[in-house]
Design a protein around this motif. Structure first.
Motif, PDB file in Angstrom:
ATOM      1  N   ALA A 617       0.824  -1.214   0.000  1.00  0.00           N
ATOM      2  CA  ALA A 617       0.000   0.000   0.000  1.00  0.00           C
ATOM      3  C   ALA A 617       0.851   1.254   0.000  1.00  0.00           C
ATOM      4  CB  ALA A 617      -0.943  -0.018   1.196  1.00  0.00           C
ATOM      5  N   HIS A 618       1.959   1.251  -0.759  1.00  0.00           N
ATOM      6  CA  HIS A 618       2.883   2.382  -0.744  1.00  0.00           C
ATOM      7  C   HIS A 618       2.213   3.676  -1.190  1.00  0.00           C
ATOM      8  CE1 HIS A 618       6.105   5.047  -2.207  1.00  0.00           C
ATOM      9  NE2 HIS A 618       6.807   4.518  -1.208  1.00  0.00           N
ATOM     10  N   SER A 619       1.326   3.593  -2.179  1.00  0.00           N
ATOM     11  CA  SER A 619       0.709   4.817  -2.698  1.00  0.00           C
ATOM     12  C   SER A 619      -0.175   5.491  -1.665  1.00  0.00           C
ATOM     13  CB  SER A 619      -0.105   4.516  -3.964  1.00  0.00           C
ATOM     14  OG  SER A 619      -1.177   3.624  -3.671  1.00  0.00           O
ATOM     15  N   ILE A 620      -0.811   4.696  -0.800  1.00  0.00           N
ATOM     16  CA  ILE A 620      -1.630   5.279   0.274  1.00  0.00           C
ATOM     17  C   ILE A 620      -0.736   5.741   1.417  1.00  0.00           C
ATOM     18  CG2 ILE A 620      -3.230   4.647   2.130  1.00  0.00           C
ATOM     19  CD1 ILE A 620      -4.928   3.245   0.106  1.00  0.00           C
ATOM     20  N   ALA A 621       0.251   4.924   1.768  1.00  0.00           N
ATOM     21  CA  ALA A 621       1.146   5.297   2.868  1.00  0.00           C
ATOM     22  C   ALA A 621       1.884   6.597   2.590  1.00  0.00           C
ATOM     23  CB  ALA A 621       2.144   4.171   3.131  1.00  0.00           C
ATOM     24  N   SER A 622       2.164   6.870   1.334  1.00  0.00           N
ATOM     25  CA  SER A 622       2.930   8.065   0.980  1.00  0.00           C
ATOM     26  C   SER A 622       2.041   9.225   0.545  1.00  0.00           C
ATOM     27  CB  SER A 622       3.910   7.734  -0.155  1.00  0.00           C
ATOM     28  OG  SER A 622       3.201   7.309  -1.320  1.00  0.00           O
ATOM     29  N   VAL A 626      -4.410  11.530   1.486  1.00  0.00           N
ATOM     30  CA  VAL A 626      -5.079  10.545   2.331  1.00  0.00           C
ATOM     31  C   VAL A 626      -4.853  10.878   3.807  1.00  0.00           C
ATOM     32  CG1 VAL A 626      -5.129   8.116   3.040  1.00  0.00           C
ATOM     33  CG2 VAL A 626      -5.012   8.721   0.611  1.00  0.00           C
ATOM     34  N   PHE A 627      -3.614  11.227   4.154  1.00  0.00           N
ATOM     35  CA  PHE A 627      -3.309  11.612   5.533  1.00  0.00           C
ATOM     36  C   PHE A 627      -4.202  12.757   5.989  1.00  0.00           C
ATOM     37  CE2 PHE A 627      -1.086  15.000   7.845  1.00  0.00           C
ATOM     38  CZ  PHE A 627      -1.054  14.436   9.117  1.00  0.00           C
ATOM     39  N   GLU A 628      -4.303  13.822   5.181  1.00  0.00           N
ATOM     40  CA  GLU A 628      -5.083  14.990   5.580  1.00  0.00           C
ATOM     41  C   GLU A 628      -6.563  14.647   5.718  1.00  0.00           C
ATOM     42  OE1 GLU A 628      -4.159  17.880   2.623  1.00  0.00           O
ATOM     43  OE2 GLU A 628      -2.242  18.447   3.547  1.00  0.00           O
ATOM     44  N   LYS A 629      -7.057  13.787   4.813  1.00  0.00           N
ATOM     45  CA  LYS A 629      -8.459  13.402   4.881  1.00  0.00           C
ATOM     46  C   LYS A 629      -8.760  12.657   6.177  1.00  0.00           C
ATOM     47  CE  LYS A 629     -12.640  12.758   3.188  1.00  0.00           C
ATOM     48  NZ  LYS A 629     -13.588  13.885   3.021  1.00  0.00           N
ATOM     49  N   ILE A 630      -7.916  11.673   6.506  1.00  0.00           N
ATOM     50  CA  ILE A 630      -8.170  10.876   7.715  1.00  0.00           C
ATOM     51  C   ILE A 630      -7.856  11.681   8.972  1.00  0.00           C
ATOM     52  CG2 ILE A 630      -7.471   8.800   8.979  1.00  0.00           C
ATOM     53  CD1 ILE A 630      -7.163   7.368   6.361  1.00  0.00           C
ATOM     54  N   LEU A 647      -7.408   8.090  14.796  1.00  0.00           N
ATOM     55  CA  LEU A 647      -6.165   8.145  15.572  1.00  0.00           C
ATOM     56  C   LEU A 647      -5.402   6.819  15.470  1.00  0.00           C
ATOM     57  CD1 LEU A 647      -7.553  10.063  18.685  1.00  0.00           C
ATOM     58  CD2 LEU A 647      -5.778  10.907  17.130  1.00  0.00           C
ATOM     59  N   ARG A 648      -6.122   5.731  15.409  1.00  0.00           N
ATOM     60  CA  ARG A 648      -5.453   4.436  15.241  1.00  0.00           C
ATOM     61  C   ARG A 648      -4.761   4.357  13.866  1.00  0.00           C
ATOM     62  NH1 ARG A 648      -9.560  -0.157  17.846  1.00  0.00           N
ATOM     63  NH2 ARG A 648      -9.286   0.485  20.034  1.00  0.00           N
ATOM     64  N   TYR A 649      -5.377   4.961  12.862  1.00  0.00           N
ATOM     65  CA  TYR A 649      -4.729   5.011  11.547  1.00  0.00           C
ATOM     66  C   TYR A 649      -3.405   5.770  11.648  1.00  0.00           C
ATOM     67  CZ  TYR A 649      -3.722   6.355   6.733  1.00  0.00           C
ATOM     68  OH  TYR A 649      -3.102   6.557   5.522  1.00  0.00           O
ATOM     69  N   LEU A 650      -3.419   6.917  12.345  1.00  0.00           N
ATOM     70  CA  LEU A 650      -2.186   7.694  12.506  1.00  0.00           C
ATOM     71  C   LEU A 650      -1.124   6.869  13.226  1.00  0.00           C
ATOM     72  CD1 LEU A 650      -3.602  11.217  13.482  1.00  0.00           C
ATOM     73  CD2 LEU A 650      -3.020  10.340  11.217  1.00  0.00           C
ATOM     74  N   CYS A 651      -1.520   6.119  14.248  1.00  0.00           N
ATOM     75  CA  CYS A 651      -0.564   5.253  14.954  1.00  0.00           C
ATOM     76  C   CYS A 651       0.076   4.252  13.994  1.00  0.00           C
ATOM     77  CB  CYS A 651      -1.263   4.493  16.081  1.00  0.00           C
ATOM     78  SG  CYS A 651      -1.452   5.424  17.596  1.00  0.00           S
ATOM     79  N   ASN A 652      -0.744   3.672  13.143  1.00  0.00           N
ATOM     80  CA  ASN A 652      -0.252   2.631  12.244  1.00  0.00           C
ATOM     81  C   ASN A 652       0.600   3.173  11.105  1.00  0.00           C
ATOM     82  OD1 ASN A 652      -1.629   0.908  13.892  1.00  0.00           O
ATOM     83  ND2 ASN A 652      -3.021   0.119  12.338  1.00  0.00           N
ATOM     84  N   ALA A 657       8.595   4.289   6.946  1.00  0.00           N
ATOM     85  CA  ALA A 657       9.400   5.510   6.903  1.00  0.00           C
ATOM     86  C   ALA A 657       8.715   6.635   6.131  1.00  0.00           C
ATOM     87  CB  ALA A 657      10.769   5.210   6.302  1.00  0.00           C
ATOM     88  N   VAL A 658       8.136   6.317   4.970  1.00  0.00           N
ATOM     89  CA  VAL A 658       7.562   7.372   4.134  1.00  0.00           C
ATOM     90  C   VAL A 658       6.352   8.021   4.809  1.00  0.00           C
ATOM     91  CG1 VAL A 658       6.103   5.764   2.831  1.00  0.00           C
ATOM     92  CG2 VAL A 658       6.762   7.938   1.812  1.00  0.00           C
ATOM     93  N   SER A 659       5.520   7.227   5.473  1.00  0.00           N
ATOM     94  CA  SER A 659       4.360   7.806   6.166  1.00  0.00           C
ATOM     95  C   SER A 659       4.780   8.488   7.469  1.00  0.00           C
ATOM     96  CB  SER A 659       3.303   6.731   6.438  1.00  0.00           C
ATOM     97  OG  SER A 659       3.858   5.652   7.142  1.00  0.00           O
ATOM     98  N   ARG A 660       5.827   7.972   8.094  1.00  0.00           N
ATOM     99  CA  ARG A 660       6.339   8.615   9.313  1.00  0.00           C
ATOM    100  C   ARG A 660       6.843  10.020   9.007  1.00  0.00           C
ATOM    101  NH1 ARG A 660       9.334   4.760  10.793  1.00  0.00           N
ATOM    102  NH2 ARG A 660      11.395   5.433  10.069  1.00  0.00           N
TER     103      ARG A 660
END
Length: 789
Positions: A617-622, A626-630, A647-652, A657-660
């Motif tokens: 799921a690299h395209s979603i993780a990066s 998607v981050f801003e929406k969730i 919030l659990r999505y943010l934890c995961n 590395a790319v999503s962090r």
């Protein structure tokens, strides 16, 4: 005298009606709340009881949030339209609604809260504390608006009066009266020992007080003159007094009695005693005329004069047998020469006053009886035994089961250490070291001494505080110098670790016989920080999630996606399908779900927390979009379950590395939109939020030195300090402490800044008294590591 076939005259005599066994430790306070009864206990809970029959009660609500003994509870209105306030050893007061939810947490006291009171209109809350102050809180905002100071001992009682004044009673034996703006305009010595309780006479003309001197006193507040001195408890401490809706006065005492007084033209007159098999901490009256008592045996008892509510004969007889079979210490009645006592025939003569006691020699058995004037009978209340068990000892205005002497230096007076049964010896030992500036090395020896000489059954965890940077324990003197370490001179060398106090050491808590002398203790490094791994949420009811996704998809006319692809996405990311690869077509379908209506978003967020953990799921993780929406779903204007899953999505996101990197770039924003999460939010929401902050600390703490992100670290540290001050759940407090220790580790500048946070230091010290386990140990590590000034 009373036998098993006794027939009771119930015209004006209170008799046992009901016994409630909901608590597992002392019942410390009891109040009426409309037609409900509310009790608080040393078991850290508040129970709300409701009628389940003509004379029976059952537990309706169990209120759990405090981390220490719940010493006090006050009620306003009724369960439908009112609220409760509980105060605890954990230094906080909590406001509860009629559904049993905590709506406010009142924090500001620096020591245990031991009393509370609510103003007549419910707009103000008053609390008193071992910190020698009382505070007045605005009910609407939960903010402290006044601090009442001046006492030299613990504030054991506080009243808010209808004429906008406040009255306090203290361990310094004095009563103080304060104006509506907090200025003290009257001080007068009230008792010859600790002043424990206050109540306004129903006539509204007099103030009643009680104390450890065993007296109830009535005062004219205008002249501060004594109107009546009531001495019916024979010198035993009176822990609480209360007036009832029917106009009676109740006093609860160390002598195992609740005494009932009626108002006469010349003052209060004793009418009856309710004899208990234990110390009685508190009592109150109900709207129906019944009386409720709070026992040190963990039992709430209801007493009545109504014939239809009196307990069955079998229960009455069993209770009388329990009272009669108890032992009464010679400490309570004085030393007795059994050969000079009258025989059992002395009970043929009636008593001369209500509750008169008579000790007789019944064929070599010393028994004590009490006169029931209403029934004209003597009733046995126990067997007198010769025992040296002491009464509670008062130290610095507080009561303890034990007061030990600790020698810290040859030729110097010993230091006093108070300990109550049920407390963690390691917490008490740690507080003692801090209070007197003693070296941390002596923690184990002091705790072991308490354990052995107070008869503590369970062995404590072998634990000492340490320096996480070096792995070694060290001591840094407090500002202004410290007490010399035990045995500092060459003529009195410090004992080695093996030189522990002998197990048969006799201790006299009053004279200091067998006083403790410290040794050294083993050392260990912190087990809690710096933390290196991330918290993730990877479990759930995924079949139900998939079913709900397909159901919602079938209901949509717009934004509907291919059902087969949707089901494949769910099965792949949750591990149900390990043979099918996750394709961009799958991810495109999944991304469409984020724009579903808000009432259908829950299973979508549950799905996405698993998608972001999947290797394909690299395209979603990066994806910043998607981050801003969730992330928007995590803001406080959304439903709790929506926020929790966002919030659990943010934890995961953190382990990748790319999503962090996306999260770190938006740290300030994420922290800011989660700050409105309060201790009154659901534990699930707070747990997810706490995990996000902990993961941020791990991420920031593992950055290379050239990526300091100093501004974002300051933001994170500020929020973690706030959480430690405000959170009430032990597991989440532990998260915050680990996170703070992790982010400060290796950052000497930030650590020095935090070391000046006095309120944070006080809060962490509070965990030493009110908690056990990992939070206790982590707090010790954090205090030792930060080295607060």
């Amino acid at each position: 005298y009373m036998g098993t076939e006794h027939s009771f005259d119930m015209s004006n005599n209170f008799l046992l009606s009901f016994q409630g066994h909901g608590h597992t430790a002392d019942v410390r306070a009891v109040v009426s709340w409309g037609d409900h009864i509310v009790t608080s206990s040393r078991d850290r809970t508040v129970l709300v009881w409701r009628k389940s029959g003509d004379a029976e009660y059952s537990v309706h609500l169990t209120l759990k949030a405090h981390t220490g003994f719940v010493n006090t509870v006050s009620a306003f209105g009724d369960i439908s339209h009112g609220f409760l306030v509980s105060g605890s050893q954990d230094k906080s007061a909590i406001v509860w609604n009629g559904q049993g939810a905590a709506t406010q947490v009142l924090q500001g006291h620096t020591d245990a809260i031991c009393c509370s009171h609510i103003s007549h209109d419910g707009s103000l809350i008053a609390t008193g504390s071992w910190d020698k102050t009382a505070r007045i809180w605005d009910r609407a905002t939960g903010q402290s608006i006044l601090q009442l100071t001046g006492h030299e001992g613990s504030v054991w009682c506080v009243l808010s009066t209808e004429n906008n004044t406040y009255i306090t009673a203290s361990a310094d034996q004095k009563i103080r009266v304060f104006s509506s703006v907090g200025s003290c305009f009257a001080v007068f010595p009230a008792h010859s020992d600790v002043c424990r309780s206050l109540v306004i006479d129903p006539t509204l003309r007099l103030l009643l007080s009680s104390g450890n001197d065993g007296k109830i006193k009535a005062w004219d507040l205008q002249s501060q003159s004594l109107v009546q001195d009531i001495d019916e408890h024979e010198g035993f401490p009176i822990y609480a007094i209360a007036t009832t809706p029917s106009g009676l006065l109740l006093s609860s005492s160390e002598d195992k009695n609740v005494k009932i007084f009626a108002r006469r033209d010349d003052g209060w007159a004793l009418t009856q005693s309710l004899v208990h098999p234990c110390v009685v901490w508190n009592s109150c009256g109900l709207l129906n005329g019944d009386v409720v008592t709070a026992g040190a045996d963990g039992v709430m008892r209801v007493w009545t004069t109504a014939k239809e509510r009196v307990a069955q004969d079998g229960e009455l007889q069993a209770y009388q047998l329990k009272v009669a079979s108890q032992t009464v210490s010679t400490n309570m009645v004085g030393q007795i020469d059994a050969t000079k006592l009258p025989g059992i025939d002395a009970l043929n003569n009636p008593g001369v006053k209500p509750d008169q006691r008579k000790i007789v020699n019944n064929n070599g058995r010393v028994e004590i009886y009490q006169w029931l004037a209403s029934n004209q009978t003597w009733t046995k209340i126990g067997d007198v035994v010769d025992t040296e068990k002491p009464k509670p000892k008062v130290l610095d205005g507080r009561e303890y089961d034990f007061v030990f002497d600790i020698d810290v230096q040859e030729g110097a007076p010993p230091l006093k250490l108070g300990y109550n049964r049920g407390e963690d010896p390691w917490l008490v030992a740690q507080q003692f070291l801090w209070k007197h500036g003693l070296e941390q090395d002596f923690l184990e020896q002091v705790a072991t001494f308490i354990t052995r000489n107070a008869g503590v059954q369970s062995a404590p965890v072998n634990y000492t505080s340490s320096d996480p940077l070096t792995g070694g324990s060290r001591y840094v003197p407090r500002p202004g110098g410290s007490v010399a370490p035990p045995f500092p001179s060459s003529s009195a060398p410090r004992p080695t670790q093996a030189q522990q106090p002998p197990s048969n050491l006799a201790v006299d808590p009053f004279t200091g016989g067998g006083a403790y002398r410290s040794g050294s203790a083993p050392k260990r490094a912190s087990l809690f920080f710096p933390k290196k791994d991330y918290v993730v949420f990877e479990t759930g009811n995924f079949p139900a999630m998939t079913k709900k996704l397909l159901e919602f998809n079938s209901q949509l006319t717009e934004m509907q996606v291919d059902a087969l692809l949707l089901e494949q996405v769910a099965q792949i990311v949750t591990g149900a399908d390990t043979t099918t690869a996750l394709t961009e077509q799958h991810l495109s379908v999944a991304t469409t779900l984020l724009w579903w209506p808000s009432d259908k978003i829950l299973p979508v967020l549950d799905l996405f927390r698993m998608i972001v953990r999947h290797n394909g799921a690299h395209s979603i993780a990066s994806s910043t979009a998607v981050f801003e929406k969730i992330a928007n779903f995590a803001t406080v204007n959304n439903e709790p379950n929506v926020r929790m899953l966002a919030l659990r999505y943010l934890c995961n996101m953190f382990p990748t590395a790319v999503s962090r990197d996306i999260l770190l770039a938006n740290l300030v924003t994420v922290v800011s939109f989660t700050t409105a999460s309060l201790p009154t939010d659901s534990v699930n929401v707070r747990t997810a939020r706490s995990s996000v902050l902990l993961n941020f600390a791990v991420a920031v703490g593992s950055l290379p030195a050239n990526q300091s992100l100093s501004d974002t670290k300051v933001t994170l540290v500020q929020q973690l300090c706030t959480d430690i001050r405000q959170e009430t759940e032990n597991a989440l407090l532990l998260n915050a402490c680990i996170a703070l220790g992790t982010i400060l580790h290796g950052d000497s500048v930030l650590k020095e800044a935090v070391s000046a946070e006095k309120s944070l230091h006080v809060r962490l010290q509070g965990f030493m008294q009110a908690t056990q386990g990992d939070l206790l140990k982590c707090s010790m590590d954090l205090i030792s590591f930060v080295n607060f000034v």
